[in-house]
Design a protein around this motif. Structure first.
Motif, short mmCIF file in Angstrom:
data_model
loop_
_atom_site.label_atom_id
_atom_site.label_comp_id
_atom_site.label_asym_id
_atom_site.label_seq_id
_atom_site.Cartn_x
_atom_site.Cartn_y
_atom_site.Cartn_z
N CYS A 61 21.39 -10.29 20.87
CA CYS A 61 21.96 -9.48 19.83
C CYS A 61 23.11 -10.49 19.32
N VAL A 62 23.59 -9.87 18.43
CA VAL A 62 25.03 -10.34 17.94
C VAL A 62 26.28 -10.02 18.76
N ARG A 63 26.15 -8.71 19.39
CA ARG A 63 27.33 -8.61 20.29
C ARG A 63 26.78 -7.57 21.16
N LYS A 64 27.00 -7.64 22.58
CA LYS A 64 26.71 -6.56 23.73
C LYS A 64 27.48 -5.47 23.41
N CYS A 65 26.94 -4.08 23.46
CA CYS A 65 27.33 -3.03 23.18
C CYS A 65 28.10 -2.74 24.84
N PRO A 66 29.29 -2.00 24.83
CA PRO A 66 29.90 -1.65 26.13
C PRO A 66 29.08 -0.45 27.00
N TYR A 67 28.15 0.06 26.44
CA TYR A 67 27.29 0.95 26.98
C TYR A 67 25.84 0.61 27.48
N CYS A 68 25.42 -0.73 27.15
CA CYS A 68 24.09 -1.26 27.05
C CYS A 68 24.05 -1.96 28.51
N ASP A 69 22.81 -1.47 29.08
CA ASP A 69 22.28 -2.03 30.60
C ASP A 69 21.09 -2.70 30.14
N PHE A 70 20.62 -3.05 28.87
CA PHE A 70 19.43 -3.54 29.04
C PHE A 70 19.59 -5.16 29.10
N ASN A 71 18.53 -5.82 28.96
CA ASN A 71 18.45 -7.24 29.08
C ASN A 71 18.66 -7.88 27.87
N SER A 72 19.89 -7.96 27.42
CA SER A 72 20.54 -8.42 26.08
C SER A 72 21.45 -9.46 26.38
N HIS A 73 21.49 -10.46 25.28
CA HIS A 73 22.56 -11.52 25.62
C HIS A 73 23.06 -11.80 24.12
N GLU A 74 24.34 -12.28 23.98
CA GLU A 74 24.91 -12.41 22.88
C GLU A 74 24.57 -14.02 22.66
N ARG A 75 24.04 -14.23 21.34
CA ARG A 75 23.80 -15.58 21.11
C ARG A 75 23.99 -15.78 19.35
N GLY A 76 24.26 -16.94 19.01
CA GLY A 76 24.33 -17.32 17.50
C GLY A 76 23.20 -17.66 16.94
N GLU A 77 22.71 -19.04 16.83
CA GLU A 77 21.60 -19.33 16.53
C GLU A 77 20.45 -19.08 17.40
N LEU A 78 19.25 -18.67 16.86
CA LEU A 78 18.22 -18.15 17.74
C LEU A 78 17.21 -19.11 17.85
N PRO A 79 16.53 -19.28 19.10
CA PRO A 79 15.60 -20.26 19.19
C PRO A 79 13.94 -19.71 18.79
N GLU A 80 14.03 -19.30 17.48
CA GLU A 80 12.63 -18.71 17.21
C GLU A 80 11.39 -19.45 17.44
N GLN A 81 11.31 -20.54 17.22
CA GLN A 81 10.00 -21.29 17.41
C GLN A 81 9.84 -21.39 18.81
N ALA A 82 10.89 -21.82 19.53
CA ALA A 82 10.46 -21.90 21.19
C ALA A 82 10.24 -20.76 21.74
N TYR A 83 10.66 -19.37 21.10
CA TYR A 83 10.50 -18.14 21.85
C TYR A 83 9.36 -17.55 21.43
N LEU A 84 8.54 -18.03 20.33
CA LEU A 84 7.60 -17.85 19.57
C LEU A 84 6.45 -18.37 20.61
N ASP A 85 6.53 -19.39 20.89
CA ASP A 85 5.72 -20.41 21.55
C ASP A 85 5.61 -19.85 22.88
N ALA A 86 6.87 -19.48 23.51
CA ALA A 86 6.82 -18.79 24.82
C ALA A 86 6.22 -17.84 24.93
N LEU A 87 6.29 -16.76 23.97
CA LEU A 87 5.58 -15.50 24.11
C LEU A 87 4.29 -15.66 24.12
#
Length: 383
Positions: A15-41
């Motif tokens: 995500c762009v920014r972690k919300c203060p109420y969020c307990d999900f598995n979410s992490h702030e990151r700028g550039e996304l590793p789209e191709q690597a994540y696609l291959d991993a999925l």
């Protein structure tokens, strides 16, 4: 013994920014590793296909994080890969979570072209002050614009997420949020109370929310407003126009099967043993995105069998959220246990006016829904 319907959940952890109420598995990151994540999925999916058998996937839900940060081309390639590995039902429901401020008209059009046919937009509020308190990156104007762009892109199955019980929120402000949401003509509304979860900023520094009486007044006023606008309440916090209930979430609540791929995704899968008995197992994928990317083919971990009274409690934990309750036939089919063996244990809750029980269905009364957490605590002690 037949196996329950199968859904697919896909987790995108950034995500762009972690919300203060969020307990999900979410992490702030700028550039996304789209191709690597696609291959991993897709590698992750290949490890689980053998478990699911020939059942078609009835629904797909892409959650996060902020899935709408990924490009339309990412989803086009992903669904090409999924269809090459798993059968999807002809009428498959495919939902993508989107956040205002991370989308534009062309991106919505690309999502629709990739085969996504249901959109869930995380608005939370149309009050700029409340959005700032919640740590959201959008304002009210962006939320209204996003809903219009989704409609223009062809999404005729549209959910809006709205919260109430926000810090400093009055009943009038909560109703104004709902009125604005209804005016955007969604087919589904998720309207739920802000809850303070462990491991969040709000848990460490709790905000001041409306008191319980104010929350109850807000709920009653909101229920009336939604009903007047044609929304049917079918789950504690889910409201839909006729025929537009979220099929994916219904499968969860009715104890169906789901396969989860992606960092931290959970699965609940049923198989039959050599004697035809139902075997239910839960799995969780590697949670940390970097670790998941490093070894997606071995991401499955912590297999946990679901047996005996655990099956009963998990089925009730989900099914009692539904306004109409859950079919005892469905419970028997998805659990492999005869209701006659455990329903008598629930008679005390029926006598207290918290549950309704007959030969076909089990559900909460209106009072039971208001006190669902207490009902579930009693069930955990009883079963």
């Amino acid at each position: 013994m037949s196996l329950p319907p199968l859904s697919l959940y896909i987790h995108t952890p950034w995500c762009v920014r972690k919300c203060p109420y969020c307990d999900f598995n979410s992490h702030e990151r700028g550039e996304l590793p789209e191709q690597a994540y696609l291959d991993a999925l897709l590698l992750d999916l290949e490890q689980d296909v053998a478990i699911t058998g020939e059942r078609p996937v009835e629904t797909v839900f892409i959650g996060g994080g902020t899935p709408s940060l990924m490009s339309a081309d990412f989803y086009r390639q992903l669904f090409d890969g999924i269809r090459a590995r798993l059968p999807l039902a002809d009428d498959v429901e495919i939902t993508l979570e989107a956040n205002p401020g991370t989308t534009e008209a062309t991106r919505f059009e690309g999502f629709r072209a990739a085969g996504i046919n249901r959109l869930s937009i995380g608005v939370q509020s149309f009050n700029d002050g409340h959005l700032k308190t919640l740590g959201r990156i959008h304002d009210a104007r962006a939320a209204i614009t996003a809903a219009g762009q989704a409609r223009d892109a062809g999404f005729d199955n549209l959910n809006l997420d709205i919260m109430h019980a926000l810090p400093g929120q009055s009943l009038e402000q909560a109703m104004a949020d709902l009125e604005q949401a209804i005016a955007l003509k969604p087919t589904h509304l998720s309207w739920y109370e802000l809850t303070i979860e462990p491991n969040t900023v709000f848990y460490r520094s709790p905000p001041t929310q409306p008191d319980s009486d104010s929350m109850a007044d807000t709920e009653l006023a909101g229920f009336a407003l939604l009903a007047a606008a044609g929304f049917q309440r079918y789950e504690i916090s889910a409201f839909s126009q006729p025929g537009k209930a979220c099929r994916h979430n219904l499968n969860y609540w009715q104890f169906g099967d789901y396969l989860g791929i992606g960092a931290g995704a959970h699965s609940k899968l049923s198989t039959l043993d050599e004697h035809g008995a139902l075997v239910i197992t839960r799995y969780q994928k590697t949670r940390k995105p970097e670790d998941y990317l490093a070894a997606p083919a071995s991401a499955r971990r912590n297999p946990q069998p679901v047996e005996g009274t655990d099956r009963i409690f998990e089925a009730l934990l989900n099914g009692l959220r539904l306004i109409d309750g859950i079919s005892l036939q469905t419970v028997e089919r998805t659990m492999g246990l005869n209701p006659a063996q455990w329903v008598p244990l629930l008679i005390p809750l029926q006598r207290q006016g918290l549950l309704t029980i007959n030969d076909e269905r089990l559900g909460c009364t209106p009072n039971g829904l208001r006190h669902l957490n207490g009902v579930l605590e009693t069930l955990a002690e009883t079963l």
